[in-house]
Design an enzyme around this catalytic site. Sequence first.
Site, PDB file in Angstrom:
ATOM      1  N   HIS A 235       0.828  -1.191   0.000  1.00 22.79           N
ATOM      2  CA  HIS A 235       0.000   0.000   0.000  1.00 22.79           C
ATOM      3  C   HIS A 235       0.870   1.252   0.000  1.00 22.79           C
ATOM      4  CE1 HIS A 235      -3.195   2.746   0.037  1.00 22.79           C
ATOM      5  NE2 HIS A 235      -2.471   3.438   0.881  1.00 22.79           N
ATOM      6  N   TYR A 239       1.641   5.347  -2.505  1.00 22.60           N
ATOM      7  CA  TYR A 239       1.874   6.763  -2.184  1.00 22.60           C
ATOM      8  C   TYR A 239       3.278   7.197  -2.575  1.00 22.60           C
ATOM      9  CZ  TYR A 239      -2.588   6.477   0.079  1.00 22.60           C
ATOM     10  OH  TYR A 239      -3.924   6.287   0.300  1.00 22.60           O
ATOM     11  N   HIS A 386      -9.664   1.199 -10.999  1.00 20.37           N
ATOM     12  CA  HIS A 386      -9.185   2.108  -9.947  1.00 20.37           C
ATOM     13  C   HIS A 386      -7.710   2.448 -10.142  1.00 20.37           C
ATOM     14  CE1 HIS A 386      -8.062   3.586  -5.961  1.00 20.37           C
ATOM     15  NE2 HIS A 386      -7.220   2.577  -5.827  1.00 20.37           N
ATOM     16  N   PHE A 387      -6.878   1.426 -10.361  1.00 18.25           N
ATOM     17  CA  PHE A 387      -5.457   1.795 -10.376  1.00 18.25           C
ATOM     18  C   PHE A 387      -5.001   2.356 -11.714  1.00 18.25           C
ATOM     19  CE2 PHE A 387      -4.728  -2.968 -10.656  1.00 18.25           C
ATOM     20  CZ  PHE A 387      -4.095  -2.995 -11.886  1.00 18.25           C
ATOM     21  N   HIS A 388      -5.839   2.219 -12.757  1.00 21.78           N
ATOM     22  CA  HIS A 388      -5.462   2.944 -13.976  1.00 21.78           C
ATOM     23  C   HIS A 388      -5.810   4.427 -13.867  1.00 21.78           C
ATOM     24  CE1 HIS A 388      -4.581  -0.983 -15.697  1.00 21.78           C
ATOM     25  NE2 HIS A 388      -3.818  -0.307 -16.536  1.00 21.78           N
ATOM     26  N   ARG A 449     -10.389  -9.966 -12.629  1.00 21.57           N
ATOM     27  CA  ARG A 449      -9.142  -9.406 -13.135  1.00 21.57           C
ATOM     28  C   ARG A 449      -8.127 -10.542 -13.274  1.00 21.57           C
ATOM     29  NH1 ARG A 449      -5.957  -6.591  -7.991  1.00 21.57           N
ATOM     30  NH2 ARG A 449      -4.288  -6.445  -9.531  1.00 21.57           N
ATOM     31  N   ARG A 450      -7.001 -10.230 -13.908  1.00 18.79           N
ATOM     32  CA  ARG A 450      -5.888 -11.168 -14.014  1.00 18.79           C
ATOM     33  C   ARG A 450      -6.269 -12.508 -14.644  1.00 18.79           C
ATOM     34  NH1 ARG A 450      -2.471 -10.091  -8.382  1.00 18.79           N
ATOM     35  NH2 ARG A 450      -1.191  -8.476  -9.318  1.00 18.79           N
TER      36      ARG A 450
HETATM   37 FE1  HAS Z   1      -5.721   2.238  -4.243  1.00 15.71          FE
HETATM   38  C1  HAS Z   1      -6.063  -1.164  -4.692  1.00 15.71           C
HETATM   39  C2  HAS Z   1      -7.790   2.120  -1.535  1.00 15.71           C
HETATM   40  C3  HAS Z   1      -5.230   5.617  -3.690  1.00 15.71           C
HETATM   41  C4  HAS Z   1      -3.095   2.211  -6.453  1.00 15.71           C
HETATM   42  N1  HAS Z   1      -4.785   0.814  -5.389  1.00 15.71           N
HETATM   43  C5  HAS Z   1      -5.089  -0.522  -5.449  1.00 15.71           C
HETATM   44  C6  HAS Z   1      -4.228  -1.183  -6.384  1.00 15.71           C
HETATM   45  C7  HAS Z   1      -3.357  -0.234  -6.860  1.00 15.71           C
HETATM   46  C8  HAS Z   1      -3.729   1.014  -6.230  1.00 15.71           C
HETATM   47  C9  HAS Z   1      -2.222  -0.445  -7.838  1.00 15.71           C
HETATM   48  O1  HAS Z   1      -8.829  -0.032   0.387  1.00 15.71           O
HETATM   49  C10 HAS Z   1      -4.286  -2.659  -6.783  1.00 15.71           C
HETATM   50  C11 HAS Z   1      -3.253  -3.500  -6.112  1.00 15.71           C
HETATM   51  C12 HAS Z   1      -3.378  -4.920  -6.598  1.00 15.71           C
HETATM   52  O2  HAS Z   1      -2.756  -5.261  -7.591  1.00 15.71           O
HETATM   53  O3  HAS Z   1      -4.157  -5.682  -6.002  1.00 15.71           O
HETATM   54  N2  HAS Z   1      -6.428   3.621  -2.911  1.00 15.71           N
HETATM   55  C13 HAS Z   1      -7.301   3.362  -1.911  1.00 15.71           C
HETATM   56  C14 HAS Z   1      -7.632   4.611  -1.228  1.00 15.71           C
HETATM   57  C15 HAS Z   1      -6.912   5.598  -1.845  1.00 15.71           C
HETATM   58  C16 HAS Z   1      -6.140   4.954  -2.881  1.00 15.71           C
HETATM   59  C17 HAS Z   1      -8.566   4.781  -0.073  1.00 15.71           C
HETATM   60  N3  HAS Z   1      -4.428   3.641  -4.948  1.00 15.71           N
HETATM   61  C18 HAS Z   1      -4.375   4.959  -4.564  1.00 15.71           C
HETATM   62  C19 HAS Z   1      -3.287   5.615  -5.236  1.00 15.71           C
HETATM   63  C20 HAS Z   1      -2.677   4.650  -6.013  1.00 15.71           C
HETATM   64  C21 HAS Z   1      -3.412   3.424  -5.824  1.00 15.71           C
HETATM   65  C22 HAS Z   1      -2.918   7.064  -5.059  1.00 15.71           C
HETATM   66  C23 HAS Z   1      -1.507   4.733  -6.936  1.00 15.71           C
HETATM   67  C24 HAS Z   1      -0.822   5.808  -7.196  1.00 15.71           C
HETATM   68  N4  HAS Z   1      -6.750   0.782  -3.325  1.00 15.71           N
HETATM   69  C25 HAS Z   1      -7.470   0.930  -2.191  1.00 15.71           C
HETATM   70  C26 HAS Z   1      -7.931  -0.404  -1.713  1.00 15.71           C
HETATM   71  C27 HAS Z   1      -7.426  -1.333  -2.616  1.00 15.71           C
HETATM   72  C28 HAS Z   1      -6.701  -0.565  -3.605  1.00 15.71           C
HETATM   73  C29 HAS Z   1      -8.727  -0.717  -0.539  1.00 15.71           C
HETATM   74  C30 HAS Z   1      -7.628  -2.856  -2.566  1.00 15.71           C
HETATM   75  C31 HAS Z   1      -8.713  -3.280  -3.454  1.00 15.71           C
HETATM   76  C32 HAS Z   1      -8.814  -4.777  -3.554  1.00 15.71           C
HETATM   77  O4  HAS Z   1      -9.821  -5.320  -3.082  1.00 15.71           O
HETATM   78  O5  HAS Z   1      -7.902  -5.428  -4.085  1.00 15.71           O
HETATM   79  C33 HAS Z   1      -6.882   7.063  -1.449  1.00 15.71           C
HETATM   80  O6  HAS Z   1      -5.550   7.459  -1.206  1.00 15.71           O
HETATM   81  C34 HAS Z   1      -7.522   7.975  -2.443  1.00 15.71           C
HETATM   82  C35 HAS Z   1      -7.629   9.377  -1.915  1.00 15.71           C
HETATM   83  C36 HAS Z   1      -7.909  10.371  -3.003  1.00 15.71           C
HETATM   84  C37 HAS Z   1      -8.795  11.349  -2.963  1.00 15.71           C
HETATM   85  C38 HAS Z   1      -8.948  12.280  -4.150  1.00 15.71           C
HETATM   86  C39 HAS Z   1      -8.518  13.707  -3.861  1.00 15.71           C
HETATM   87  C40 HAS Z   1      -8.512  14.513  -5.123  1.00 15.71           C
HETATM   88  C41 HAS Z   1      -7.487  15.251  -5.576  1.00 15.71           C
HETATM   89  C42 HAS Z   1      -7.637  15.932  -6.914  1.00 15.71           C
HETATM   90  C43 HAS Z   1      -7.348  17.402  -6.903  1.00 15.71           C
HETATM   91  C44 HAS Z   1      -7.670  18.037  -8.235  1.00 15.71           C
HETATM   92  C45 HAS Z   1      -6.766  18.691  -9.010  1.00 15.71           C
HETATM   93  C46 HAS Z   1      -7.146  19.212 -10.360  1.00 15.71           C
HETATM   94  C47 HAS Z   1      -5.361  18.877  -8.619  1.00 15.71           C
HETATM   95  C48 HAS Z   1      -9.665  11.576  -1.786  1.00 15.71           C
HETATM   96  C49 HAS Z   1      -6.217  15.410  -4.827  1.00 15.71           C
HETATM   97  C50 HAS Z   1      -8.465  19.883 -10.402  1.00 15.71           C
HETATM   98  C51 HAS Z   1      -8.708  20.293 -11.814  1.00 15.71           C
HETATM   99  C52 HAS Z   1      -9.537  21.278 -12.161  1.00 15.71           C
HETATM  100  C53 HAS Z   1      -9.742  21.565 -13.590  1.00 15.71           C
HETATM  101  C54 HAS Z   1     -10.294  22.095 -11.185  1.00 15.71           C
HETATM  102 CU    CU Z   2      -3.917   0.281  -0.719  1.00 20.57          CU
END
Ligand code: HAS
Ligand code: CU
Length: 583
Positions: A235, A239, A386-388, A449-450
């Site tokens: 995990h 980050y 999600h991860f894409h 998947r996979r």
């Molecule tokens: Fe995830 C599975 C939960 C973030 C990557 N995640 C994965 C896997 C990958 C991955 C690769 O709880 C699969 C692993 C595998 O092969 O099995 N993930 C989360 C949560 C977050 C999260 C709660 N993941 C990421 C990030 C990754 C990533 C970042 C890669 C870089 N994820 C999970 C969970 C799994 C999971 C379970 C397991 C699922 C399963 O069953 O297998 C949080 O960190 C997300 C928080 C994000 C936000 C969004 C905030 C918005 C922002 C945008 C600002 C806007 C801007 C532009 C800058 C709350 C910051 C605005 C534009 C304008 C024009 C105005």
């Molecule tokens: Cu995770």
Amino acid sequence: MRNAYIDQFPDEAAVIKAAFWSSFIALAIGGTLGLVQALHRTDVFRFIQSPDYYTVLTAHGVLLAITFTIFFLVGLFTWAVTTGLDRGVVDIRFTWAWYALMVVGATLETVTIFAGFLEQAPTVLGSELYADVLFTFYAPLQAHPLFYLGLVLFVVGSWLAGVDWFRTWWAWRKENPDERIPLPAFMVLTTTLFWYICTLGVAIAILVFLLPWSLGITDSVNPLLTRTLFWYFGHAVVYFWLMPAYVMWYLMLPKFSGGKLFSDPLARVVFVLFLLLSTPLGIHHQYLDPGIAEGFKFIAMTNTMFLLLPSLLTAFTVVASMEHGARQRGGTGYLGWLKALPWRDPVFTGMALAGLMFAAAGFSGMINAGMNINYLVHNTWWVVGHFHLTVGTAVALTFMASSYWFIPQMTGKALWNRSLALAQVLIWFVGMTFMSNAMHRSGLFGMPRRTAEPQYQGFDFEPAVGTVGEINAQVALGAVLLTLSLALFLLIMVMTSFNGTSDSLPDNGYAGTLSGPEDSPAILDNLKVWTAIAIVLVIFAYTLPLASIIDSGGLFGKGIEGVQLSIGADPGLVLESLREVIR
Ligand code: HAS
Ligand code: CU
């Protein structure tokens, strides 16, 4: 007068450029394999055998999720430390040494995986070269020892990179004893600290269990233990991929928007929260693993929900900074200011679209993180969707867009063809919208998947999903657009490198701040305190689960004797039996 990074730090620029190019090569190969598997899985165009799907998938995952991301990160962090502290690294030979170690490690991993395509792979160290273990590489899948060795060298290289950044900072500290840690260096140091904490898990998994097992020194492993150690790291690594993108969103995006960073103190709080909480929640990848008590899973879920906070703070801070920029440029109105942003600039637009997609990615992450909803989506295409959006867009698109700014900085050559660069980031956004939307939707219906052939025996997806054909068409179309975008990106990078030198480079400096470091409480800079708390949280979250896993399954898997799966088997045999199953 030109003011590019290369003019100020020519030696560092050479290493950074090399790291970026290593990352682009991994992106090129890994991305192409993505197209191969998308077309195979969707049955649009098949030219590989289904058993080779796992070789393709492993190479795709390792090259993109590990090699591409981390090579880019080490380049970007070296840039951030040197510009943030306004001094070069202590000894450039040391910098080249860790880079070289990472190259050797990445090459070993890649060669071992690619041997899987050969009819008869060469025998090295007494066993056939082989590594169809996917990017998560936990038992019972087993790879050739050279694969693990490659990983070890790559990770040790990244540790030494961290040492390099810390040394540079210590040298700066001696010269500037009373100053606040400049924000770019603060971001790099906090990220490096949690990288040290989390890679400890994967180092133990490899050095104590997987490598000796693969070498035949130990007979078996406890698969749940290696899985848990992997996710302890797995995990936090997400980050580690994300933080360089955040560095760019905080330090540069406000400037590209025409304004200033809304708050330096808030940025520090965010990075401290990542240091504290990135590791003690890996069990949210194991909600469905038997052998871990529900209570520990609940703790992981709670920590995950807390860890939404720094990303929500980021959304607020970065968007507020963009709004400030837009208003500086004459933008008005509630949302009308959005029009005043520099949408014709590929660097800005790529990063903003990456951020926008990350907002959607955050929602699918929250759904993953809910213990009960996770049962619905786990191991389905939803997770791949999600991860894409996260690593495949928030991170990858930010890296590509910022390369349009970085490569000119590192080479002194102006960006070749801005309009094509703008088209490139837009095509990525559109392609990913198709692909990840279809993946999320079909995942909700249990599409696994996979798998090379996404089907369960005796179960027809057609009535559940609507039309499988439509889902497949969207994924295939998305994959083709992404490949096109990738090809354009590489073309622009190559052409820029061969471009004639230019005087009209963008200025090499960070965005200013509306509220600066002087507004930050001094305690935020006390890295020792935060590291100590981070370690205590990890001990709380992991001691009891690990003790119970070892207690019931044995340190080296003794408790699993008698289980049908022959984990100690020759990897060739395991592969053969997998192939049988697939046939
Ligand atoms: Fe995830 C599975 C939960 C973030 C990557 N995640 C994965 C896997 C990958 C991955 C690769 O709880 C699969 C692993 C595998 O092969 O099995 N993930 C989360 C949560 C977050 C999260 C709660 N993941 C990421 C990030 C990754 C990533 C970042 C890669 C870089 N994820 C999970 C969970 C799994 C999971 C379970 C397991 C699922 C399963 O069953 O297998 C949080 O960190 C997300 C928080 C994000 C936000 C969004 C905030 C918005 C922002 C945008 C600002 C806007 C801007 C532009 C800058 C709350 C910051 C605005 C534009 C304008 C024009 C105005
Ligand atoms: Cu995770």
